[in-house]
Design a protein around this motif. Structure first.
Motif, PDB file in Angstrom:
ATOM      1  N   TYR A  34      12.009  10.349  -2.415  1.00 34.89           N
ATOM      2  CA  TYR A  34      10.842  10.024  -3.232  1.00 34.89           C
ATOM      3  C   TYR A  34      11.243   9.420  -4.567  1.00 34.89           C
ATOM      4  O   TYR A  34      12.257   9.789  -5.153  1.00 34.89           O
ATOM      5  CB  TYR A  34      10.008  11.286  -3.497  1.00 34.89           C
ATOM      6  CG  TYR A  34       9.426  11.859  -2.235  1.00 34.89           C
ATOM      7  CD1 TYR A  34       8.239  11.369  -1.713  1.00 34.89           C
ATOM      8  CD2 TYR A  34      10.079  12.871  -1.550  1.00 34.89           C
ATOM      9  CE1 TYR A  34       7.705  11.883  -0.549  1.00 34.89           C
ATOM     10  CE2 TYR A  34       9.550  13.392  -0.375  1.00 34.89           C
ATOM     11  CZ  TYR A  34       8.368  12.898   0.118  1.00 34.89           C
ATOM     12  OH  TYR A  34       7.843  13.401   1.278  1.00 34.89           O
ATOM     13  N   VAL A  53       4.236  -3.323  -6.086  1.00 34.59           N
ATOM     14  CA  VAL A  53       3.686  -2.113  -5.475  1.00 34.59           C
ATOM     15  C   VAL A  53       2.199  -2.095  -5.777  1.00 34.59           C
ATOM     16  O   VAL A  53       1.790  -2.123  -6.934  1.00 34.59           O
ATOM     17  CB  VAL A  53       4.377  -0.857  -6.050  1.00 34.59           C
ATOM     18  CG1 VAL A  53       3.757   0.408  -5.487  1.00 34.59           C
ATOM     19  CG2 VAL A  53       5.874  -0.904  -5.776  1.00 34.59           C
ATOM     20  N   SER A  55      -0.206   0.230  -4.984  1.00 36.80           N
ATOM     21  CA  SER A  55      -0.894   1.503  -5.251  1.00 36.80           C
ATOM     22  C   SER A  55      -0.390   2.140  -6.539  1.00 36.80           C
ATOM     23  O   SER A  55       0.136   3.225  -6.534  1.00 36.80           O
ATOM     24  CB  SER A  55      -0.711   2.451  -4.074  1.00 36.80           C
ATOM     25  OG  SER A  55       0.667   2.610  -3.803  1.00 36.80           O
ATOM     26  N   TYR A  61       6.230   7.879  -4.674  1.00 35.24           N
ATOM     27  CA  TYR A  61       6.381   6.945  -3.557  1.00 35.24           C
ATOM     28  C   TYR A  61       7.449   7.447  -2.602  1.00 35.24           C
ATOM     29  O   TYR A  61       8.535   7.822  -3.022  1.00 35.24           O
ATOM     30  CB  TYR A  61       6.781   5.559  -4.074  1.00 35.24           C
ATOM     31  CG  TYR A  61       5.783   5.009  -5.056  1.00 35.24           C
ATOM     32  CD1 TYR A  61       4.656   4.325  -4.610  1.00 35.24           C
ATOM     33  CD2 TYR A  61       5.947   5.198  -6.415  1.00 35.24           C
ATOM     34  CE1 TYR A  61       3.725   3.831  -5.507  1.00 35.24           C
ATOM     35  CE2 TYR A  61       5.019   4.709  -7.324  1.00 35.24           C
ATOM     36  CZ  TYR A  61       3.914   4.029  -6.862  1.00 35.24           C
ATOM     37  OH  TYR A  61       2.998   3.557  -7.752  1.00 35.24           O
ATOM     38  N   GLU A  62       7.143   7.445  -1.310  1.00 36.35           N
ATOM     39  CA  GLU A  62       8.120   7.794  -0.287  1.00 36.35           C
ATOM     40  C   GLU A  62       8.870   6.519   0.094  1.00 36.35           C
ATOM     41  O   GLU A  62       8.252   5.528   0.490  1.00 36.35           O
ATOM     42  CB  GLU A  62       7.423   8.398   0.926  1.00 36.35           C
ATOM     43  CG  GLU A  62       8.400   8.894   1.974  1.00 36.35           C
ATOM     44  CD  GLU A  62       7.696   9.546   3.138  1.00 36.35           C
ATOM     45  OE1 GLU A  62       7.964  10.730   3.386  1.00 36.35           O
ATOM     46  OE2 GLU A  62       6.878   8.869   3.794  1.00 36.35           O
TER      47      GLU A  62
END
Length: 97
Positions: A34, A53, A55, A61-62
């Motif tokens: 992560y 990115v 979002s 974030y994974e």
């Protein structure tokens, strides 16, 4: 007697570390870790390896384990540029100034 006490303390600390790592990785996919973004996250944009990115409200974030070029911008200005290493089952935190 002091040696035994010292050994018990060391064993206790090592067992606590391993439990912490197991709990952190319990929900992660194999080979994934992560990236956590914290600090001043208002009105920022993120890109990883040159890809924006989408979002941004999500600050965890994974990602597949590996290295990533992270660029954080605010109002069109680059405020942070960093190479981050994501390790499987662990969380890497980046603090935005």
């Amino acid at each position: 007697m002091n040696n035994i006490l010292y050994l018990l303390v060391v064993l206790f600390l090592l067992s606590a570390c391993s439990v912490s790592q197991m709990n952190q990785g319990a929900n992660a996919k194999e080979g994934y870790g992560y990236l956590k973004i914290s600090g001043n996250t208002d009105n920022i944009s993120l890109s990883l390896n040159g890809q924006t990115v989408q979002s941004v409200p999500v600050m965890l974030y994974e990602l597949k384990g590996g290295s990533y070029n992270l660029v954080v911008t605010s109002g069109g200005d680059v405020i942070l540029r960093r190479l981050v290493l994501i390790s499987a089952s662990l969380t890497t935190e980046v603090i935005v100034p």
